[in-house]
Design a protein around this motif. Structure first.
Motif, short mmCIF file in Angstrom:
data_model
loop_
_atom_site.label_atom_id
_atom_site.label_comp_id
_atom_site.label_asym_id
_atom_site.label_seq_id
_atom_site.Cartn_x
_atom_site.Cartn_y
_atom_site.Cartn_z
N LEU A 1 0.85 -1.19 0.00
CA LEU A 1 0.00 0.00 0.00
C LEU A 1 0.88 1.24 0.00
O LEU A 1 1.72 1.42 0.88
CB LEU A 1 -0.91 0.00 1.23
CG LEU A 1 -1.96 -1.12 1.31
CD1 LEU A 1 -2.80 -0.96 2.57
CD2 LEU A 1 -2.86 -1.12 0.09
N SER A 2 0.70 2.06 -1.00
CA SER A 2 1.46 3.30 -1.10
C SER A 2 0.58 4.33 -1.77
O SER A 2 -0.50 4.00 -2.29
CB SER A 2 2.74 3.10 -1.93
OG SER A 2 2.40 2.76 -3.27
N PHE A 3 1.03 5.58 -1.77
CA PHE A 3 0.24 6.61 -2.45
C PHE A 3 0.05 6.25 -3.91
O PHE A 3 -1.05 6.37 -4.46
CB PHE A 3 0.94 7.96 -2.33
CG PHE A 3 0.26 9.05 -3.14
CD1 PHE A 3 -0.85 9.71 -2.63
CD2 PHE A 3 0.71 9.38 -4.41
CE1 PHE A 3 -1.51 10.68 -3.38
CE2 PHE A 3 0.07 10.35 -5.16
CZ PHE A 3 -1.04 11.01 -4.63
N THR A 4 1.10 5.75 -4.54
CA THR A 4 1.03 5.44 -5.98
C THR A 4 0.05 4.31 -6.26
O THR A 4 -0.81 4.43 -7.14
CB THR A 4 2.43 5.07 -6.51
OG1 THR A 4 3.32 6.17 -6.28
CG2 THR A 4 2.37 4.77 -8.00
N SER A 5 0.18 3.20 -5.52
CA SER A 5 -0.70 2.05 -5.78
C SER A 5 -2.16 2.39 -5.49
O SER A 5 -3.07 1.99 -6.23
CB SER A 5 -0.26 0.84 -4.96
OG SER A 5 -0.38 1.08 -3.57
N LEU A 6 -2.39 3.14 -4.41
CA LEU A 6 -3.76 3.51 -4.06
C LEU A 6 -4.34 4.51 -5.05
O LEU A 6 -5.51 4.42 -5.44
CB LEU A 6 -3.81 4.08 -2.64
CG LEU A 6 -3.51 3.09 -1.51
CD1 LEU A 6 -3.38 3.82 -0.19
CD2 LEU A 6 -4.60 2.03 -1.42
N ALA A 7 -3.54 5.49 -5.48
CA ALA A 7 -4.02 6.49 -6.44
C ALA A 7 -4.34 5.85 -7.78
O ALA A 7 -5.38 6.13 -8.39
CB ALA A 7 -2.99 7.60 -6.60
N LEU A 8 -3.44 4.98 -8.26
CA LEU A 8 -3.68 4.31 -9.54
C LEU A 8 -4.92 3.42 -9.47
O LEU A 8 -5.70 3.33 -10.43
CB LEU A 8 -2.46 3.50 -9.95
CG LEU A 8 -1.23 4.30 -10.39
CD1 LEU A 8 -0.06 3.37 -10.66
CD2 LEU A 8 -1.55 5.14 -11.63
N THR A 9 -5.10 2.76 -8.33
CA THR A 9 -6.29 1.91 -8.15
C THR A 9 -7.56 2.75 -8.20
O THR A 9 -8.55 2.37 -8.84
CB THR A 9 -6.22 1.16 -6.80
OG1 THR A 9 -5.06 0.32 -6.80
CG2 THR A 9 -7.44 0.30 -6.59
N GLY A 10 -7.54 3.92 -7.54
CA GLY A 10 -8.70 4.80 -7.55
C GLY A 10 -9.01 5.32 -8.94
O GLY A 10 -10.18 5.33 -9.37
N LEU A 11 -7.98 5.74 -9.67
CA LEU A 11 -8.20 6.27 -11.02
C LEU A 11 -8.70 5.18 -11.97
O LEU A 11 -9.61 5.42 -12.78
CB LEU A 11 -6.90 6.87 -11.55
CG LEU A 11 -6.43 8.17 -10.86
CD1 LEU A 11 -5.05 8.56 -11.34
CD2 LEU A 11 -7.43 9.31 -11.10
N ALA A 12 -8.11 3.99 -11.87
CA ALA A 12 -8.53 2.89 -12.75
C ALA A 12 -9.97 2.48 -12.46
O ALA A 12 -10.76 2.22 -13.38
CB ALA A 12 -7.60 1.69 -12.57
N THR A 13 -10.34 2.43 -11.17
CA THR A 13 -11.71 2.04 -10.82
C THR A 13 -12.70 3.13 -11.22
O THR A 13 -13.82 2.83 -11.64
CB THR A 13 -11.82 1.75 -9.31
OG1 THR A 13 -10.78 0.87 -8.92
CG2 THR A 13 -13.17 1.11 -8.98
#
Length: 302
Positions: A209-221
């Motif tokens: 869990l990191s800012f990058t992984s969480l941000a990319l997950t949010g944008l993709a979803t």
């Protein structure tokens, strides 16, 4: 202090029978929709078909609370807030209560004409989907107690309660089907549900869990949510899928915040959680806590 045998049964107490501000606040919040609905009914604000409106409102809140329930575990990990786990059962039972209220109000709306009620359920696919989800939710609620966990065993109990995910899918599908043309709310809840599943996917595949992984997950979803909304409207109306998808850009073109679509909200929630993850206070690991205690004991002894 209340004993664990008696005081812990109050919804605002923790498992040790002590008052919990988190549980008390959660209990108060889950009552708010019911109180608002009661006030609207008392003041005749539910429109020309008050029972029908009440049926829709309770069903919507049942699904909202169910999605919030499923958010507890991912949020606990993202925010390092382990105490959140203490409100998960309360939220799940609240979702069940609103779902049962949804069914009860539907029966009242049809004047408890059981023949009509059964015939309506049998001949309308969206009602079959909804009643199936409700039965599953009730089964999970009945087996949510500590006693049932002991009787079933933790393994079987966990496998049973993993059914909450297909149950949530059925509930959201029921919501979309009965909404007919305007599926803004169902798509929003479905997008948030998909975001929670994506967070669980990060954990399952051991992606840190990191800012990058969480941000990319949010944008993709968020993008997936926009595409799902586009597909639904294109299929239901026959309109151009590309023109429908372009409506997601209206907020940029017209600078109009009311043009926010479900995909925008889902992406915004994902980005907000990514930012909050940066400012969280990591919970101390048990082994680290024990190591510190041991070092303190040695220092005191020395």
């Amino acid at each position: 202090m209340a004993s664990a045998g008696t005081g812990s049964y109050w919804p605002w107490n923790d498992r040790q029978g002590r008052f919990s501000a988190l549980r008390a606040g959660c209990f108060a919040l889950v009552l708010v929709p019911a109180l608002i609905l009661a006030w609207q009914a008392w003041t005749h604000q539910l429109g020309s078909k008050p029972w029908t409106q009440a049926v829709h409102d309770t069903g919507t809140w049942a699904l909202r609370i169910l999605v919030i329930t499923l958010a507890v575990t991912p949020l606990r990990r993202i925010l390092d807030w382990n105490k959140l786990i203490g409100i998960r059962r309360m939220l799940g039972l609240s979702a069940m209560a609103y779902a049962l209220g949804h069914l009860a109000l539907y029966c009242i709306d049809l004047a408890f004409d059981w023949g009509l009620i059964l015939s309506e359920i049998v001949k309308r696919f969206y009602l079959v989907v909804g009643i199936t989800a409700l039965i599953g939710l009730v089964a999970l609620g009945i087996t949510s107690t500590d006693g049932m966990i002991r009787r079933l065993g933790s393994g079987r109990w966990q496998r049973l309660h993993n059914l909450v995910y297909p149950i949530a899918c059925l509930g959201l599908f029921h919501f979309a089907l009965q909404s007919k043309i305007d599926v803004t709310q169902p798509v929003l809840l479905t997008g948030l549900f998909a975001l929670l599943i994506a967070y669980r996917g990060l954990s399952r595949f051991r992606i840190p869990l990191s800012f990058t992984s969480l941000a990319l997950t949010g944008l993709a979803t968020g993008l997936a949510t926009a595409l799902a909304e586009t597909a639904w409207y294109a299929f239901a109306t026959g309109a151009s899928a590309w023109l429908i998808f372009q409506a997601n850009a209206d907020i940029v073109v017209y600078q109009d915040w009311t043009a926010l679509r479900p995909g925008h909200w889902v992406a915004a929630v994902g980005l907000a959680l990514a930012v909050l993850h940066l400012f969280r206070k990591p919970a101390p690991k048990p082994e680290r806590r024990q190591r510190r205690q041991a070092m303190a004991s040695e220092a005191a002894g020395g």
